[in-house]
Design a protein around this motif. Sequence first.
Motif, PDB file in Angstrom:
ATOM      1  N   ASN A  49      -7.205  27.262  63.424  1.00 38.25           N
ATOM      2  CA  ASN A  49      -6.459  27.812  62.291  1.00 38.25           C
ATOM      3  C   ASN A  49      -5.764  29.122  62.690  1.00 38.25           C
ATOM      4  O   ASN A  49      -4.595  29.363  62.369  1.00 38.25           O
ATOM      5  CB  ASN A  49      -7.405  28.063  61.125  1.00 38.25           C
ATOM      6  CG  ASN A  49      -6.682  28.496  59.856  1.00 38.25           C
ATOM      7  OD1 ASN A  49      -6.422  27.685  58.985  1.00 38.25           O
ATOM      8  ND2 ASN A  49      -6.372  29.777  59.745  1.00 38.25           N
ATOM      9  N   ASP A  50      -6.503  29.974  63.413  1.00 39.73           N
ATOM     10  CA  ASP A  50      -5.945  31.254  63.840  1.00 39.73           C
ATOM     11  C   ASP A  50      -4.744  31.063  64.762  1.00 39.73           C
ATOM     12  O   ASP A  50      -3.737  31.769  64.654  1.00 39.73           O
ATOM     13  CB  ASP A  50      -7.017  32.079  64.554  1.00 39.73           C
ATOM     14  CG  ASP A  50      -8.169  32.462  63.637  1.00 39.73           C
ATOM     15  OD1 ASP A  50      -7.992  32.406  62.406  1.00 39.73           O
ATOM     16  OD2 ASP A  50      -9.246  32.810  64.153  1.00 39.73           O
ATOM     17  N   ALA A  86      -1.714  29.687  62.868  1.00 37.15           N
ATOM     18  CA  ALA A  86      -1.076  30.707  62.029  1.00 37.15           C
ATOM     19  C   ALA A  86      -0.083  31.553  62.812  1.00 37.15           C
ATOM     20  O   ALA A  86       0.806  32.173  62.215  1.00 37.15           O
ATOM     21  CB  ALA A  86      -2.144  31.599  61.395  1.00 37.15           C
ATOM     22  N   THR A  87      -0.211  31.603  64.128  1.00 39.88           N
ATOM     23  CA  THR A  87       0.693  32.411  64.953  1.00 39.88           C
ATOM     24  C   THR A  87       1.904  31.630  65.447  1.00 39.88           C
ATOM     25  O   THR A  87       2.796  32.207  66.072  1.00 39.88           O
ATOM     26  CB  THR A  87      -0.047  32.982  66.177  1.00 39.88           C
ATOM     27  OG1 THR A  87      -0.405  31.900  67.068  1.00 39.88           O
ATOM     28  CG2 THR A  87      -1.303  33.726  65.760  1.00 39.88           C
ATOM     29  N   GLY A  89       4.008  29.007  61.225  1.00 45.25           N
ATOM     30  CA  GLY A  89       2.776  29.535  60.650  1.00 45.25           C
ATOM     31  C   GLY A  89       2.174  28.631  59.591  1.00 45.25           C
ATOM     32  O   GLY A  89       2.214  27.395  59.709  1.00 45.25           O
ATOM     33  N   PRO A  90       1.639  29.216  58.519  1.00 48.90           N
ATOM     34  CA  PRO A  90       1.009  28.421  57.457  1.00 48.90           C
ATOM     35  C   PRO A  90       1.965  27.498  56.718  1.00 48.90           C
ATOM     36  O   PRO A  90       1.518  26.604  55.999  1.00 48.90           O
ATOM     37  CB  PRO A  90       0.452  29.495  56.506  1.00 48.90           C
ATOM     38  CG  PRO A  90       0.264  30.691  57.372  1.00 48.90           C
ATOM     39  CD  PRO A  90       1.397  30.659  58.348  1.00 48.90           C
ATOM     40  N   PHE A 116      -0.568  22.161  58.524  1.00 54.12           N
ATOM     41  CA  PHE A 116      -1.358  23.367  58.774  1.00 54.12           C
ATOM     42  C   PHE A 116      -2.677  23.352  58.000  1.00 54.12           C
ATOM     43  O   PHE A 116      -3.692  23.889  58.470  1.00 54.12           O
ATOM     44  CB  PHE A 116      -0.534  24.611  58.399  1.00 54.12           C
ATOM     45  CG  PHE A 116      -1.306  25.904  58.526  1.00 54.12           C
ATOM     46  CD1 PHE A 116      -1.440  26.529  59.758  1.00 54.12           C
ATOM     47  CD2 PHE A 116      -1.913  26.482  57.424  1.00 54.12           C
ATOM     48  CE1 PHE A 116      -2.166  27.718  59.885  1.00 54.12           C
ATOM     49  CE2 PHE A 116      -2.625  27.671  57.527  1.00 54.12           C
ATOM     50  CZ  PHE A 116      -2.750  28.286  58.763  1.00 54.12           C
ATOM     51  N   ASP A 126      -7.575  33.916  52.977  1.00 54.21           N
ATOM     52  CA  ASP A 126      -7.458  32.958  54.072  1.00 54.21           C
ATOM     53  C   ASP A 126      -7.300  33.691  55.394  1.00 54.21           C
ATOM     54  O   ASP A 126      -6.493  34.630  55.495  1.00 54.21           O
ATOM     55  CB  ASP A 126      -6.258  32.034  53.876  1.00 54.21           C
ATOM     56  CG  ASP A 126      -6.499  31.022  52.778  1.00 54.21           C
ATOM     57  OD1 ASP A 126      -7.674  30.786  52.453  1.00 54.21           O
ATOM     58  OD2 ASP A 126      -5.517  30.486  52.242  1.00 54.21           O
ATOM     59  N   ARG A 139      -5.622  34.223  58.244  1.00 53.32           N
ATOM     60  CA  ARG A 139      -4.353  33.860  58.881  1.00 53.32           C
ATOM     61  C   ARG A 139      -3.777  34.998  59.704  1.00 53.32           C
ATOM     62  O   ARG A 139      -2.584  35.069  59.947  1.00 53.32           O
ATOM     63  CB  ARG A 139      -3.342  33.428  57.814  1.00 53.32           C
ATOM     64  CG  ARG A 139      -3.748  32.141  57.108  1.00 53.32           C
ATOM     65  CD  ARG A 139      -2.820  31.802  55.980  1.00 53.32           C
ATOM     66  NE  ARG A 139      -3.225  30.548  55.358  1.00 53.32           N
ATOM     67  CZ  ARG A 139      -2.701  30.078  54.236  1.00 53.32           C
ATOM     68  NH1 ARG A 139      -1.757  30.744  53.618  1.00 53.32           N
ATOM     69  NH2 ARG A 139      -3.129  28.927  53.731  1.00 53.32           N
TER      70      ARG A 139
END
Length: 365
Positions: A248-249, A252-253, A257-258, A263, A345, A347
Amino acid sequence: MTNSPDKSVEEMLQRWRDSRGRADAVDLWQAAKGVRIGEYAFTAVASDRSVLNRLPPELCAKLVRDVEKYVRTLRTIVGQRSPTESPASAAIFAVSTAVADWRRKIAGARGGPDDGLAGTIPMGEDLSESAAADDWKKALQKYPQFDETTGAMTLAAIVALGAHGLTKMKEPWDGVMALGAARYVARAKRGDLLRPPPTPAEMQTAIAAIQEYAAISGRSPWDVGYTGRVGSPATQALRLARDAGLCNDIAATLPDGPAAAGFHIWGIAEERHAFASMALDRGLVMGMPLDEARRFASAAIKHAAALKNLPDGLASIEAIGIPAGALEAVILAARAIVPAGPLPDPRDGKSVDPLDKKGIRYSVW
C-alpha cells in the motif's frame, strides 16, 4: 536401430496433427474469444507452420503474439519438456521454433534486432527458462506462502507479463504470481532478503501491474486463507497484513497514487488480515513496536466496523472459522491501542518495522 531425435520429433508432431490439427484453425482463431484465441492460434501454426509466410504481415504479427502468450501459459504449467516426450511437447517445440524463425526473418528484413517480445517476456527468456517447472510446482504447493526463490521467480514473471499478460493467465497461476510478487516486494522493502533486492523500478512496476490486474479482472490476489505450512493461522494473517501494508505504501507513491484503479486492494487486504490475526490471537499485536501496533489495530478495527455494517457480516467470519463473538473482542482490544479510533489511511509511504516482533527475519512468509 533407434530413430534420430529429429525423426522422433517429426513422428510425435505428426501424431499431434493427426489428432488435433485443423486446416481451418486460422479462421477459428480470427473468430475466437477468450482463451480459445490462443488455442486456435497455436493450432494454426502447429498444423502448418507455412501459415506464417502466407498471412498479411500485420495479421501474422497478431497471430504470433497470441501464439507466444499461449505457449507461455503451457510452459508455465507443464514446464520445459523434451519434444520427443509426447505429441503435445513436440507441438510446443515446433510452434516455438517456427515463431522464433519468423521473428529472425522479420528482424533481418528490418536490418535490426527484433524487439517484438519487449512487452511480454525479455528476449531469449520465457517462464520455463527463467525457472524450472519444479520450482513453479513448489510455488503452488506452498502458496500462499513463498520462499525467497519462488518469490523472486514470481516477481520476474509479473515484470515480464505486465497487467494485461497476467489477466490472460489461467487460475490459479494468476493469483500465485501476483501474490508471490507482491509479498516479495514487501520483503525487499523490509530489507529482509539474502539475495540482492530488486530495483525500485522493478518493485514499482510489479505493484502497478498487480493493482491494474485487480482492476481489470475484479480479483484480488490477497483473497487467501491461512493454509501455509509455516506459522499459526494468526501469524500467517499478521504477515499478510504487514505485507499488504507495505505494498500500500509503495502504491501510494506511484504517479496516480490512491487514485489508481485497483489501489484499494492493498488497504482492504491489510484490514482484513489484521482483523483475522487479532481475532485468532490478540496477543500478537502486543509484541509489535508501538507505531506498527497502532497501524495494525487501526486496520483491524476498520474491518470489524465494516463487518458490523454488513447484514451477513457475522456469518461471513463464522464461515472462515472465527467465532462471531470475536468481532466485539477485536474492537475492544484495538481500541485499547488506538483509543481515539482508526488512524487516517497510511498513504504517506512510511514503511512498517523491518523485523518481526522477535527481531527474526522470515525465511518463509
